[in-house]
Scaffold this motif. Sequence first.
Motif, PDB file in Angstrom:
ATOM      1  N   LEU A 174      -5.149 -18.105   7.548  1.00  0.00           N
ATOM      2  CA  LEU A 174      -5.281 -17.840   6.214  1.00  0.00           C
ATOM      3  C   LEU A 174      -4.421 -17.179   5.622  1.00  0.00           C
ATOM      4  N   SER A 175      -3.711 -17.721   4.651  1.00  0.00           N
ATOM      5  CA  SER A 175      -2.585 -16.852   4.202  1.00  0.00           C
ATOM      6  C   SER A 175      -2.650 -16.503   2.689  1.00  0.00           C
ATOM      7  N   TYR A 176      -2.571 -14.964   2.491  1.00  0.00           N
ATOM      8  CA  TYR A 176      -2.907 -14.695   1.115  1.00  0.00           C
ATOM      9  C   TYR A 176      -1.900 -13.824   0.498  1.00  0.00           C
ATOM     10  N   GLU A 177      -1.189 -14.188  -0.791  1.00  0.00           N
ATOM     11  CA  GLU A 177      -0.103 -13.308  -1.321  1.00  0.00           C
ATOM     12  C   GLU A 177      -0.319 -11.857  -1.966  1.00  0.00           C
ATOM     13  N   ALA A 178       0.376 -10.895  -1.726  1.00  0.00           N
ATOM     14  CA  ALA A 178       0.150  -9.922  -2.201  1.00  0.00           C
ATOM     15  C   ALA A 178      -0.018  -9.627  -3.700  1.00  0.00           C
ATOM     16  N   SER A 225       7.729 -14.763   0.440  1.00  0.00           N
ATOM     17  CA  SER A 225       7.025 -16.293   0.486  1.00  0.00           C
ATOM     18  C   SER A 225       6.972 -17.003  -0.886  1.00  0.00           C
ATOM     19  N   GLY A 226       6.303 -15.938  -2.014  1.00  0.00           N
ATOM     20  CA  GLY A 226       6.129 -16.545  -3.126  1.00  0.00           C
ATOM     21  C   GLY A 226       7.161 -16.303  -4.074  1.00  0.00           C
ATOM     22  N   GLY A 227       8.296 -15.741  -3.799  1.00  0.00           N
ATOM     23  CA  GLY A 227       9.257 -15.270  -4.863  1.00  0.00           C
ATOM     24  C   GLY A 227       8.832 -14.021  -5.343  1.00  0.00           C
ATOM     25  N   GLN A 228       7.748 -13.434  -4.904  1.00  0.00           N
ATOM     26  CA  GLN A 228       7.553 -11.916  -5.431  1.00  0.00           C
ATOM     27  C   GLN A 228       6.682 -11.364  -4.378  1.00  0.00           C
ATOM     28  N   LYS A 229       6.500 -10.102  -4.488  1.00  0.00           N
ATOM     29  CA  LYS A 229       6.131  -8.828  -3.430  1.00  0.00           C
ATOM     30  C   LYS A 229       5.054  -8.023  -4.623  1.00  0.00           C
TER      31      LYS A 229
END
Length: 593
Positions: free
Chosen positions: A46-50, A70-74
């Motif tokens: 399960l992957s969740y973006e910060a 991974s999502g273009g942001q952190k």
Amino acid sequence: MSIHPFKFFQKPFMLFLSILLVGSVLGSSFASAEPQQPSQTAGGILSYEAEASQNTFTGHAGAVDCGFCSGGQKAGNLYGGSTLTFNGIQTDKAGIYNMNMFYISGDSRAASISVNGAEKENFSFPKTADWNTIGTYQIQIYLNQGSNTILFDDAGGYSPDFDKIELTFDSAGDDGSGPDGSIGDLGKQKKASSYGSITLTEYANGFKVSNPTYELLYNTSTGLSQYNWNGKAVAKGLYSEIQLDRMVASKEYKHHKFYKNQVVPFQDATGKGIKVTVVNEDGGKPSLSQIYYVYEDGPYLLTETVASHPSAISTGNIAPIAMEARGGIDIGSYDDNRVLVVPFDNDAWSRYQAKSMNTGLNNGLYISSELTAIYDNTSRNGLVIGSVTHDTWKTGIYWSGSNDKLNKLRVYGGFTSSTSTWDTIPHGIVTGKQIASPKIMVGFFEDYRTGLEAFGQVNAAIQPPLAFGEDIPEGVPVGWNSWGAYASDLSFDKAVSVSNYFKDHIQNHSFNNEGNIYINLDSYWDNMTDQQLTDLVQLIHSNGQKAGIYYSPFVYWGNNMEQEVEGTNGKYKYGDIVLRDLEGNVLPTLDGA
């Protein structure tokens, strides 16, 4: 402990943006009440973006653009009292999950993590290659079935930037089973002998050695030992082990031999008593001699394990004390039971920790260096365990517990850690026909703080501090160090003012060491010219003080391996002399050096 798709969001409505803008103006972050929908990859990850909009930021923290994330942001800027909370973490079953954190940190930083509002736990993240490289760091957490929250807190310092987290189910958790640590019946009493205030009692299946404070029991049938203080079992189910081609435990050996004629009196710098030895033998394996030093007075004993073999043996890990038994360590009081986790040194702002004894996850991250105290913070009763020899081994103390008792304990030579000892390679191998473990002090005290003092005194007696040279005053140096006051802003005028202040207000008012006071310049003394340094030293001396300076001749603060080493006439470059691993790679820097 080991350092081992994406979501898409619909375009928000204008009303949502208005509310979010108002929240930002008020200094708070808006978090959706809806659970996050993680991306799920192969293997049940399960992957969740910060940076996800459902998450909550406080303080300086927030979403930051990141082209390599991974999502273009952190999630970045976690410093100065900032937090990141992952909201709506959904699981279909409760249990222990591996949480792999993807982060960026050009230097070693820490974060305190809390799951579902539980007590925060502090974790040190190793530095990544630079601020443009993602690293991973894995811990274990317990998640409830359904929705969960995971908080990342900078604890008032600086934390890494976070890209995302990945969760995988590990297990349902501890089922409460396992051995109880009983060493077994010693059988019929055979004979008792006295050695001053020490009594040795022999039994059909072992022996007991007692002084007025404690008892050591050993069962020669099971190969297990037990320590009692004031008539109560405090530690039981104990054995030794050594790493050979596999981890070999003394309790697994066929024979556990004790002979009374091998009991010998001894006297060392801390007192006198008797030395008791049990020899474990089994075919072609190295013999393991478990040696106990029992004192006539005092609440502590010393123990070590010596491995012997006709042919040379090699090991990088040897434990004179090991235990894996439910409630094997029981200090007898249960109000606020804790384990002291001691850092190896203070590099990278390492901290002492007083962990709850009921910690059963991530214990590889809580290995205490050289010593620990296992204690009740209310009554102060506690067990103090630590190494009193330090020339060969770095000593680590691994532990795990529940229900205010320890279920696992391992005191061993061979400890290394990238976030504690700062080693990036394993402990060195020791080779010989006879290999001795670290010698370990074990004592129970009404106040564990008294026990820590006793530990220091035993260390100082067994290995006295090195003597200063003739021109160095004895005792504790008294003086001033520039870093705490000025750090990188050190200047000639500031140092002159400090020296004059000490002369006028301190050095003749009992703040000295036999008349000696030091004025020490830490880093950034090179802010001054050579002439200013000369003038400053003359002033310090004229004020009746001694001058000191921070200098590290065996440290390289640069990163150019082609730079010539000063003073070698071009014969050597820094790439020729820096430390490297077994593959020839340059070891990572620490604190910039």
